[in-house]
Scaffold this motif. Structure first.
Motif, PDB file in Angstrom:
ATOM      1  N   SER A  87      -4.590   8.304   3.551  1.00 34.87           N
ATOM      2  CA  SER A  87      -4.965   8.106   4.961  1.00 34.87           C
ATOM      3  C   SER A  87      -4.039   7.117   5.642  1.00 34.87           C
ATOM      4  O   SER A  87      -3.650   7.306   6.801  1.00 34.87           O
ATOM      5  CB  SER A  87      -6.411   7.608   5.072  1.00 34.87           C
ATOM      6  N   THR A  88      -3.670   6.074   4.914  1.00 40.73           N
ATOM      7  CA  THR A  88      -2.741   5.075   5.462  1.00 40.73           C
ATOM      8  C   THR A  88      -1.424   5.748   5.853  1.00 40.73           C
ATOM      9  O   THR A  88      -0.878   5.486   6.932  1.00 40.73           O
ATOM     10  CB  THR A  88      -2.487   3.975   4.408  1.00 40.73           C
TER      11      THR A  88
ATOM     12  N   LYS B  62      -5.627  10.267  -5.891  1.00 39.54           N
ATOM     13  CA  LYS B  62      -6.903   9.598  -6.081  1.00 39.54           C
ATOM     14  C   LYS B  62      -7.303   8.790  -4.854  1.00 39.54           C
ATOM     15  O   LYS B  62      -6.457   8.394  -4.067  1.00 39.54           O
ATOM     16  CB  LYS B  62      -6.818   8.659  -7.286  1.00 39.54           C
ATOM     17  N   SER B  63      -8.579   8.499  -4.763  1.00 43.48           N
ATOM     18  CA  SER B  63      -9.082   7.628  -3.719  1.00 43.48           C
ATOM     19  C   SER B  63      -8.361   6.280  -3.799  1.00 43.48           C
ATOM     20  O   SER B  63      -8.230   5.717  -4.885  1.00 43.48           O
ATOM     21  CB  SER B  63     -10.586   7.444  -3.927  1.00 43.48           C
ATOM     22  N   GLY B  64      -7.846   5.818  -2.652  1.00 47.41           N
ATOM     23  CA  GLY B  64      -7.149   4.538  -2.628  1.00 47.41           C
ATOM     24  C   GLY B  64      -5.653   4.640  -2.865  1.00 47.41           C
ATOM     25  O   GLY B  64      -4.951   3.633  -2.841  1.00 47.41           O
ATOM     26  N   SER B  65      -5.133   5.867  -3.074  1.00 47.61           N
ATOM     27  CA  SER B  65      -3.697   6.012  -3.356  1.00 47.61           C
ATOM     28  C   SER B  65      -2.837   5.874  -2.102  1.00 47.61           C
ATOM     29  O   SER B  65      -1.609   5.783  -2.204  1.00 47.61           O
ATOM     30  CB  SER B  65      -3.427   7.338  -4.066  1.00 47.61           C
ATOM     31  N   GLY B  66      -3.451   5.873  -0.913  1.00 40.76           N
ATOM     32  CA  GLY B  66      -2.709   5.608   0.311  1.00 40.76           C
ATOM     33  C   GLY B  66      -2.538   6.799   1.240  1.00 40.76           C
ATOM     34  O   GLY B  66      -1.768   6.740   2.203  1.00 40.76           O
TER      35      GLY B  66
ATOM     36  N   GLU C 144       0.300   8.584  -5.858  1.00 35.89           N
ATOM     37  CA  GLU C 144      -0.323   7.713  -6.860  1.00 35.89           C
ATOM     38  C   GLU C 144       0.092   6.279  -6.578  1.00 35.89           C
ATOM     39  O   GLU C 144       1.286   5.988  -6.478  1.00 35.89           O
ATOM     40  CB  GLU C 144       0.141   8.142  -8.264  1.00 35.89           C
ATOM     41  N   ASP C 145      -0.889   5.405  -6.425  1.00 36.53           N
ATOM     42  CA  ASP C 145      -0.617   3.983  -6.183  1.00 36.53           C
ATOM     43  C   ASP C 145       0.435   3.743  -5.100  1.00 36.53           C
ATOM     44  O   ASP C 145       1.340   2.929  -5.280  1.00 36.53           O
ATOM     45  CB  ASP C 145      -0.145   3.309  -7.486  1.00 36.53           C
TER      46      ASP C 145
ATOM     47  N   VAL D  68       0.815  -1.222   0.000  1.00 34.55           N
ATOM     48  CA  VAL D  68       0.000   0.000   0.000  1.00 34.55           C
ATOM     49  C   VAL D  68       0.850   1.275   0.000  1.00 34.55           C
ATOM     50  O   VAL D  68       0.477   2.269  -0.619  1.00 34.55           O
ATOM     51  CB  VAL D  68      -1.040  -0.011   1.140  1.00 34.55           C
TER      52      VAL D  68
END
Ligand SMILES: Nc1ncnc2c1ncn2[C@@H]1O[C@H](COP(=O)(O)OP(=O)(O)OP(=O)(O)O)[C@@H](O)[C@H]1O
Ligand SMILES: [Mg+2]
Length: 224
Positions: free
Chosen positions: A47-48, A41-45, A218-219, A22
Motif C-alpha cells: 500500500s505504501t 505478505k501483510s506489512g511488506s509495503g 518482501e520486506d 519501508v
C-alpha cells in the motif's frame, strides 16, 4: 522501453515510532496494456508503494515517471491534475458518496478535472456504466445497491477520465468469489479491449496467477 509507469530506485522511510526503511530501491516498469499484480505478505509495503505510484505520497527519494514524464518534484496543484487525468484508483472499500446517485458518483472526477461540458461528462459516465453492465443503476442512490455493484461503480468512476493506468489496492478484498471473478473479468476486458494498463495489489493468488505478471514484494523490496 516504453513504460506507462516507471520508478527508479524509490526509497521511503517512516520516522514514527522509530526510523523504518519501508521501501528499498524499488525499480519497476509497467507497459501499456500490461495487467500486473503485486503480492506480498501483510506489512511488506504494497500500500505504501501504491500511494507513491499514484502520486498521493510525495515523501520518498528516487524517481517516478508517468508516460515518460518525471512526476517527482512536481508541485501539489500540478500533481493532482496529473493524477486526476492519468490515474484511476480503486480501493478495497468503494468510498462512494452514499447520498448521491450512481451516475453522479461516476461523473465527479470528470467535473473536478473540468475539461468537458456537463452533457459530455454525463454521456461518458453512462458509457462507462454500460461497459460495466450497470447502466440500469444510473439513477439509484449509491447507498441502495449491492457490494459487488458498488465496486463496479467505483471502477466506472476510476475510468471516467480515461486514465493511462488503473491501480487497485485489494479491490476484490471485500467481495465474494462471484463478484471477485466479475471484477477480474472487467479488468481483463479493459486490458484487451481498451489497451488499459493495470496494477493491482491482491492477496488472492488465483487472481494474481491470471494476470500478465506478479510483482512479489518482501520486506520493502521487489523480488526478481
Ligand atoms: N504512517 C505510517 N507510519 C509508520 N509506519 C507505517 C505507516 N504506514 C505503514 N507503516 C508500516 O509500513 C509497513 C508497510 O505497510 P503497508 O501498509 O504498505 O503494508 P501492506 O503490504 O500494504 O500490508 P497489507 O497487506 O496488510 O495491506 C508496515 O510495517 C506498516 O506497519
Ligand atoms: Mg495494504
Amino acid at each position: 522501453m516504453d513504460f506507462v509507469l516507471e520508478t527508479k530506485n524509490i526509497n521511503k522511510y517512516f520516522d514514527q515510532p522509530v526510523k523504518f526503511h519501508v521501501l528499498k530501491d524499488i525499480s519497476l516498469g509497467i507497459r501499456k496494456g500490461e495487467f500486473a499484480s503485486i503480492m506480498g505478505k501483510s506489512g511488506s509495503g504494497k500500500s505504501t508503494l501504491l500511494y507513491i505510484l499514484s502520486t498521493m505520497d510525495t515523501d520518498y527519494t528516487g524517481e517516478l515517471f508517468l508516460n515518460n514524464e518525471l512526476i517527482t518534484g512536481q508541485k501539489h496543484g500540478k500533481l493532482s491534475q496529473i493524477r486526476n487525468k492519468n490515474i484511476g484508483f480503486v480501493f478495497q472499500f468503494h468510498y462512494l458518496l452514499s447520498e448521491f446517485s450512481v451516475l453522479e458518483n461516476v461523473m465527479l472526477p470528470a467535473k473536478k478535472l473540468g475539461e468537458k461540458s456537463l452533457a459530455e461528462i454525463e454521456h461518458d459516465a453512462m458509457e462507462k456504466l454500460r461497459m460495466l453492465d450497470i447502466l440500469k443503476l444510473a439513477h439509484q442512490r449509491a447507498s441502495r445497491i449491492s457490494g459487488g455493484e458498488k465496486q463496479r461503480v467505483a471502477i466506472a468512476r476510476a475510468l471516467i477520465n480515461n486514465p493511462a493506468i488503473l491501480m487497485g489496492d485489494e479491490p476484490t478484498g471485500n467481495l465474494d468469489s462471484h463478484n471477485s471473478e466479475n471484477v477480474f473479468s472487467i479488468f481483463k476486458r479493459l486490458k484487451e479491449e481498451e489497451d488499459l494498463s493495470l496494477l493491482i495489489v491482491t492477496h488472492d493468488e488465483d487472481f494474481a496467477k491470471r494476470t500478465d505478471r506478479i510483482i512479489q514484494m518482501e520486506d520493502g523490496r521487489i523480488l526478481d
